[in-house]
Enzyme design. Structure first.
Site, PDB file in Angstrom:
ATOM      1  N   ARG A 145      28.617 -28.702  26.135  1.00  0.00           N
ATOM      2  CA  ARG A 145      27.670 -30.326  25.192  1.00  0.00           C
ATOM      3  C   ARG A 145      29.164 -31.264  25.037  1.00  0.00           C
ATOM      4  NH1 ARG A 145      23.798 -30.225  20.409  1.00  0.00           N
ATOM      5  NH2 ARG A 145      22.305 -30.218  22.391  1.00  0.00           N
ATOM      6  N   HIS A 180      19.703 -35.052  29.184  1.00  0.00           N
ATOM      7  CA  HIS A 180      19.676 -33.466  27.788  1.00  0.00           C
ATOM      8  C   HIS A 180      18.876 -32.808  29.344  1.00  0.00           C
ATOM      9  CE1 HIS A 180      20.283 -30.216  25.110  1.00  0.00           C
ATOM     10  NE2 HIS A 180      19.250 -30.894  24.001  1.00  0.00           N
ATOM     11  N   GLN A 200      16.772 -29.207  28.428  1.00  0.00           N
ATOM     12  CA  GLN A 200      15.624 -29.739  27.389  1.00  0.00           C
ATOM     13  C   GLN A 200      15.134 -30.608  27.951  1.00  0.00           C
ATOM     14  OE1 GLN A 200      15.844 -30.066  23.895  1.00  0.00           O
ATOM     15  NE2 GLN A 200      13.279 -30.349  24.396  1.00  0.00           N
ATOM     16  N   ASP A 227      11.747 -38.932  20.037  1.00  0.00           N
ATOM     17  CA  ASP A 227      13.073 -38.800  19.388  1.00  0.00           C
ATOM     18  C   ASP A 227      14.150 -39.105  18.229  1.00  0.00           C
ATOM     19  OD1 ASP A 227      15.780 -36.851  19.718  1.00  0.00           O
ATOM     20  OD2 ASP A 227      16.531 -37.996  21.687  1.00  0.00           O
ATOM     21  N   CYS A 283      11.646 -32.929  20.584  1.00  0.00           N
ATOM     22  CA  CYS A 283      13.129 -32.419  20.919  1.00  0.00           C
ATOM     23  C   CYS A 283      13.523 -31.102  20.079  1.00  0.00           C
ATOM     24  CB  CYS A 283      14.334 -32.261  22.115  1.00  0.00           C
ATOM     25  SG  CYS A 283      14.509 -34.242  21.479  1.00  0.00           S
ATOM     26  N   ARG A 296      12.551 -23.195  24.581  1.00  0.00           N
ATOM     27  CA  ARG A 296      14.473 -23.554  25.231  1.00  0.00           C
ATOM     28  C   ARG A 296      14.919 -21.856  25.151  1.00  0.00           C
ATOM     29  NH1 ARG A 296      17.419 -27.647  23.513  1.00  0.00           N
ATOM     30  NH2 ARG A 296      19.139 -27.444  25.168  1.00  0.00           N
TER      31      ARG A 296
HETATM   32  N1   CP Z   1      16.800 -30.482  20.608  1.00  0.00           N
HETATM   33  C1   CP Z   1      18.582 -29.933  20.773  1.00  0.00           C
HETATM   34  O1   CP Z   1      19.347 -30.337  22.214  1.00  0.00           O
HETATM   35  O2   CP Z   1      18.415 -29.442  19.380  1.00  0.00           O
HETATM   36  P1   CP Z   1      19.867 -29.086  19.050  1.00  0.00           P
HETATM   37  O3   CP Z   1      20.837 -30.239  18.977  1.00  0.00           O
HETATM   38  O4   CP Z   1      19.661 -28.596  17.488  1.00  0.00           O
HETATM   39  O5   CP Z   1      20.699 -27.848  20.229  1.00  0.00           O
END
Ligand code: CP
Length: 364
Positions: A127, A154, A157, A252, A293, A321
């Protein structure tokens, strides 16, 4: 001091002692745009098979003894926990490398980090703040690299979200009939969701003030996806029109890490027109489901009465997830593992124990 090297195995096996037997051109999961509809459907079906096994308490150890290096430049709840639990439940192991914990472009080049992690682990997850960071890692890595969110997209997701939609498909509809209305900022989540939905042949609408709409470059690849898939994409500033035929409404956060100085401007642009509240939700068909998300700013982009509505599926999304990470990890790693026979394992164990018994016992 006598020990016997059993050349029986060594003689006809080519044993690579340089590295963990890595691969020159691993497939990475950086952007769903790099995948065909059929490949994405394969990942989805694999995820659904593994989820079915999990629901009966028998997740197979398909990644036994495999290791995943997980690099995080940003905090995470769902992504971190889902990848770590997924590796454990598949019989492998994940290393959480939090911000500042490893040399990543600081005191060590990206090239060196990618090469070293490739020698020790079977895949790399990252990430990263900047999308270029993960594409650099992938360029140098000799193992699959999985994108756990960047400033651009992402993808894990979005695959999860489509799986969740399939599980909640309205009666009489199929995947290609689904209409998804994304209300809010052109986030990294929007980017990947627009990619997967248009690849699948679904109908995707983004409603936002003009300044915060999906950029022209994203619209171009989404239109090309639709040309191939038969789906559609529409960008509008009218949220009521966007939701009127929607099967799913998705939203979001309105601001992301590093955009804190823009909060007053962004709040003024989105509130109240683009907030998913009970008034906007009521404009959608009676079967329409709400998605987010997470993490959410409750009371900002969506109100509690929608987040906690009986037709909110936000926690199904969160749970998925975990299942999706399993599908992705198995898809990208399984075929690269060596899967040694019990006979070969026993051979090496015996050989090492012979050495321990013959040499080290004498030296104590
Ligand atoms: N939706 C998502 O990626 O959540 P986090 O930032 O908690 O990983």
């Amino acid at each position: 001091m006598i020990y016997r090297v059993e050349e029986h195995f060594l003689g006809h096996l080519s044993i690579n002692l340089l590295g963990k037997g890595k691969y020159m051109s691993p497939r990475h999961f950086i952007d769903t745009q790099d995948f065909s509809k059929q490949e994405l459907l394969d990942i989805i079906e694999l995820t659904r098979l593994i989820k079915a096994a999990d629901k009966q308490g028998c997740t197979p150890h398909l990644l036994k003894d495999a290791s995943l290096a997980m690099i995080f430049e940003e905090p995470s709840t769902r992504t971190r926990v889902s990848f770590e639990v997924a590796m454990t439940e598949l019989g492998g192991h994940a290393l959480y490398l939090k911000p500042g914990e490893i040399h990543l472009g600081v005191r060590e080049s990206m090239y060196d980090t990618a090469k070293v992690l490739s020698r020790m682990c079977d895949a790399i997850f990252a990430r990263t703040l900047k999308h270029e960071t993960i594409t650099s890692l992938a360029a140098y890595a000799e193992v699959p690299v999985i994108n756990g969110l960047t400033d651009y997209n992402h993808p894990t997701q979005a695959v999860c979200d489509v799986i969740t939609m399939i599980e909640h498909v309205p009666a009489g509809k199929q995947l290609e009939d689904l209409r998804v209305a994304f209300i809010g900022d052109a986030t990294n989540v929007l980017s990947s969701l627009m990619s997967v939905c248009t690849k699948m042949g679904m109908h995707f609408i983004h409603a936002a003030p003009q300044k915060y709409q999906a950029p022209a470059e994203w619209q171009a690849w989404a239109l090309e996806n639709c040309r191939v898939s038969g789906g559609s994409v529409l960008i509008t500033d009218d949220p009521a029109a966007a939701v009127q035929d929607a099967d799913f409404i998705y939203t979001d956060l309105w601001w992301w890490v590093g955009q804190e100085d823009q909060i007053p401007e962004r709040r003024a642009a989105f509130m109240p027109t683009y907030q998913v509240n009970k008034e906007l939700f009521a404009k959608a068909p009676a079967h329409c489901k709400f998605m987010h998300c997470l993490p959410a700013s409750r009371g900002v982009e969506a109100t509690d009465d929608v987040m906690d509505h009986p037709r909110s599926i936000i926690f199904d999304q969160s749970e998925n997830r975990l299942h999706t990470e399993k599908g992705l990890l198995v898809y990208f790693i399984y075929h690269h593992l060596q899967h040694p026979s019990d006979e070969l394992r026993a051979f090496h164990k015996g050989r090492i124990e012979n050495f321990l018994n013959a040499v080290l016992r004498d030296s104590r």
